[in-house]
Structure formats: C-alpha cells, structure tokens
Write an enzyme that holds these catalytic residues in place. Structure first.
Site, short mmCIF file in Angstrom:
data_model
loop_
_atom_site.label_atom_id
_atom_site.label_comp_id
_atom_site.label_asym_id
_atom_site.label_seq_id
_atom_site.Cartn_x
_atom_site.Cartn_y
_atom_site.Cartn_z
N ARG A 154 0.81 -1.22 0.00
CA ARG A 154 0.00 0.00 0.00
C ARG A 154 0.85 1.27 0.00
O ARG A 154 0.53 2.26 0.66
CB ARG A 154 -0.97 0.02 1.20
CG ARG A 154 -1.91 -1.15 1.25
CD ARG A 154 -2.86 -1.20 0.06
NE ARG A 154 -3.63 -2.43 0.09
CZ ARG A 154 -3.25 -3.57 -0.51
NH1 ARG A 154 -2.12 -3.61 -1.21
NH2 ARG A 154 -3.98 -4.65 -0.43
N SER B 122 -11.15 0.76 3.70
CA SER B 122 -10.37 0.41 4.90
C SER B 122 -9.65 1.66 5.39
O SER B 122 -8.76 2.17 4.72
CB SER B 122 -9.36 -0.70 4.57
OG SER B 122 -10.03 -1.87 4.19
N GLU C 202 -4.93 4.79 6.11
CA GLU C 202 -4.70 4.51 4.69
C GLU C 202 -5.07 5.68 3.79
O GLU C 202 -4.39 5.93 2.80
CB GLU C 202 -5.48 3.25 4.27
CG GLU C 202 -5.10 2.75 2.91
CD GLU C 202 -5.54 1.31 2.68
OE1 GLU C 202 -6.16 1.06 1.64
OE2 GLU C 202 -5.25 0.46 3.51
#
EC number: 1.3.1.98
Length: 381
Positions: free
Chosen positions: A166, A253, A373
């Site tokens: 990520r 998320s 995130e």
C-alpha cells in the site's frame, strides 16, 4: 483546463467531509491536466489532484490552494512482448472498476480480484492497490507522469516507483511528504490473455475468499465468476459505494493492515489472521563445475515480515462493528470493523476523534499503532 466554481469536498469524497477549496480546476484530457498542473505550480499554490475521492479525508476548513479534478478517461489495447499476454493503457481519470470490468470482458487476467475497489486508475499505483492477495504491482509495467520539480512528462517503469504494501514513492504518507512529487497521467498493465477458459486461482488468500477448497490444480475458473464473487463479498462488507447505505460512506479500509517482523507477530494471539509478505526464498544455487571446490555455504534462515489483520485487532480491542462515541455522527461500519463511516452530517473532527480512539485502544491492547490509509488533507490524528 477549466476553472470552475469550487465545489465542497464533502460532495466529491466518499467520506463526505471537507469545505470548498479556494480554487478548483477541471481537466478532461491529458493536455488539459498537464496545463492545469504547470499553471498551478507556476503560481506557487498548495495543491492536490482529486480523482474519485474515495481515498481522501479532508478537514472541515477550506483548503487554501488549488484542487485539480482529474476527469480524463480512455483505455487502449496494446501488444505485449510476452507470448500469451496483452498490454492495456488507461488514462489516469478512468474509473478503476470500469477498467477491471473491461479486462474481464476481454478475457484478460491479472486484476479481477480487485473488482469493486473505488477510485481512479491514476490513484491505483500510488498506494499499490490490492485485494485478496492480488496487487497492481504484479501487472504494472509503467506509468506516464509529470514531475512537479521540472514540469516534464516522462514514462517511468514500475521498478522505479518503490512499490510496497500500500505504498510507493508517490504516496503522501501521514506525517510526511512523498519521495517524488509527481502526478500520474496514464497507467500500463501487462495481463494474461486467457479468454473464456479462465485461469487457475493459486493464491491462498484469494482461494479462501472464493471458497475454493483443495488443490489449486483442480482447474481454471472463469474471470467473470471471480469478479461476481468479489463484488458480492465487497457488497456484504459495505465496501461497494451505495448512496442509500451509510455503511459505504467511508474511505474503505481506514487503517492499513499492520506489517510487523515475524518476532512481533508471534507475540499476538495465534488466532489473529496473518500472511507473510516476503517471497519464499527457496532458490536453487547453481555453482559452475569449474568453480566448485567441494564447499557449499550453509543456507541462511531469512525471517519474513508478516501482515496482520487490522480489522481483527480493532474488534479484539473492544471496538465492535457499529461502534460510535457518544453524540458522534461518525461510526464504525456495521458490516466491517476496518471502515470508519460518516453516518450523516459527521464533521472531519468527529471522524478523526473516532480514529484516534481506535488507534489508542489497539495500541493499548496489542502494542501496535495502526496507520491511516487515506490521504489526509488538513486533518491530524
């Protein structure tokens, strides 16, 4: 490029927070996007680009700078130098899930497990999007981008993007700045041409999600079936955007799954889901016969990092699905503990307060500080 009356970011982001910025530009073609960026950089403005708004958490105060909406679109099919494969180039503003749907319809495998992920194509390499063990870095060939420092457009191979879990050199990490300040203009992927035959699903994480038991060699499954199952799973978790469902008014998320050394993972409860993130280093050592002196160096044990489930950590720190702080309009999704949602009219401060509370509970219980995130604009955790 077109300068428009600024639109509140609450209307353009899936978390539904944020005031109207000082200045807003629309770019519908790649030349427009290049011109908008060069103009903004020449003015010395603070700036950011906005695609689908699904990975952005904006503060309650007006952003003092320029927001450039990336509205480019288009997909082209290109030959691949590799037998049995096809390359696909998509413009940065193209809807990501529309691209996945196109590849599935064309019988091109490699990104089908990432069906239903909101956002645009240009944002995908920035955080190396992935789902169920499939990541864009597995198929990404190159990106076309423009650098802020020079204003020049160049084609950059995937190997130079620093892709990790990520992350990439282009990502704005919380509390830091990207290693390379640049904007993606187009993305090129290299995909396997499987047609109607489908492909064998090999990854354990994806096989479990799809309910495929037994040996991966049992046979191929159609790409369309994989996409249907992934969309169903995401819908059940509230991870498909639905204007009628507050559980989907989120940034997906909100916290990243934690990447920790194996020694740290061993201290967590054994039932906490985890997955190795380093490749299996079971390589074959080849020693030329003429150089062999009868000695082979002992194999070194390499401990891999481990990805652990942030959703599991949150729930087992006492934060249940649907949790809310008193008098707050922000809450944890009733379907997925990893999604923070705007239940209607929540401010950025309310969402940030909930995020900080969750971080504190997980850190107190398990000693891990979960990292956000989404990209945070004028918000602090």
């Amino acid at each position: 490029m077109t300068e428009i009356t600024p639109i509140p970011l609450a209307q353009l982001t899936t978390l539904r927070t944020g005031a109207a910025p000082e200045r807003m530009l629309d770019a519908t073609t790649t030349p427009d996007l290049v011109d908008a960026l060069r103009d903004t950089w020449a003015r010395g403005d603070e700036w950011f680009v906005l695609g689908g708004g699904s990975n952005l958490f904006a503060g309650d105060e007006s952003f003092y700078g320029t927001v450039i909406r990336v509205l480019t679109s288009g997909v082209e099919r290109l030959p691949s130098p590799h037998e049995g494969r096809v390359r696909v180039r998509a413009q940065a503003g193209h809807d990501w899930d529309a691209l996945v749907a196109y590849t599935v319809e064309q019988g091109l495998a490699g990104i089908e497990a990432m069906s239903g992920i909101p956002g645009t194509v240009g944002a995908a390499p920035v955080q190396n999007v992935g789902a169920y063990g499939q990541e864009i870095q597995s198929t990404l060939v190159e990106v076309e981008l423009i650098d802020e420092s020079t204003g020049e457009v160049s084609t950059v191979p995937a190997s130079e993007l620093g892709l990790g879990f990520r992350t990439s050199v282009l990502k704005h990490h919380y509390g830091g700045v990207p290693l390379r300040r640049a904007v993606i203009l187009s993305v090129t992927l290299d995909l396997a041409e499987v047609g109607d035959a489908g492909r064998i699903v090999r990854g354990d994480q994806l096989r479990r999600a799809l309910g495929l038991a037994g040996d991966a060699a049992e046979g191929a499954v159609p790409l369309g079936w994989v996409r249907e199952q992934i969309l169903r799973i995401r819908a059940e978790k509230g991870m498909l955007l639905n204007p009628e469902d507050p559980d989907t008014w989120s940034a997906g998320s909100f916290f990243q799954n934690a990447i920790v050394p194996e020694s740290v993972a061993l201290q967590l409860p054994p039932e906490c889901p985890r997955w190795p993130v380093a490749p299996d280093l079971d390589a074959v050592t080849v020693i030329p016969l003429g150089a062999y002196d009868g000695y082979i160096a002992p194999t070194q044990t390499v401990r891999s990092d481990v990805k652990v489930s942030a959703g599991w950590l949150i729930e087992h720190a006492g934060i249940s699905k649907g949790f809310r702080l008193p008098r707050s309009r922000a809450g944890v999704s009733t379907k997925h503990a990893l999604a923070l949602t705007n239940r209607g009219g929540a401010t950025a401060d309310e969402l940030a307060e909930l995020a900080r509370f969750i971080q504190a509970r997980v850190q107190a219980e398990f000693g891990l500080l979960l990292q956000p995130e989404p990209v945070l604009i004028d918000v602090e955790l």
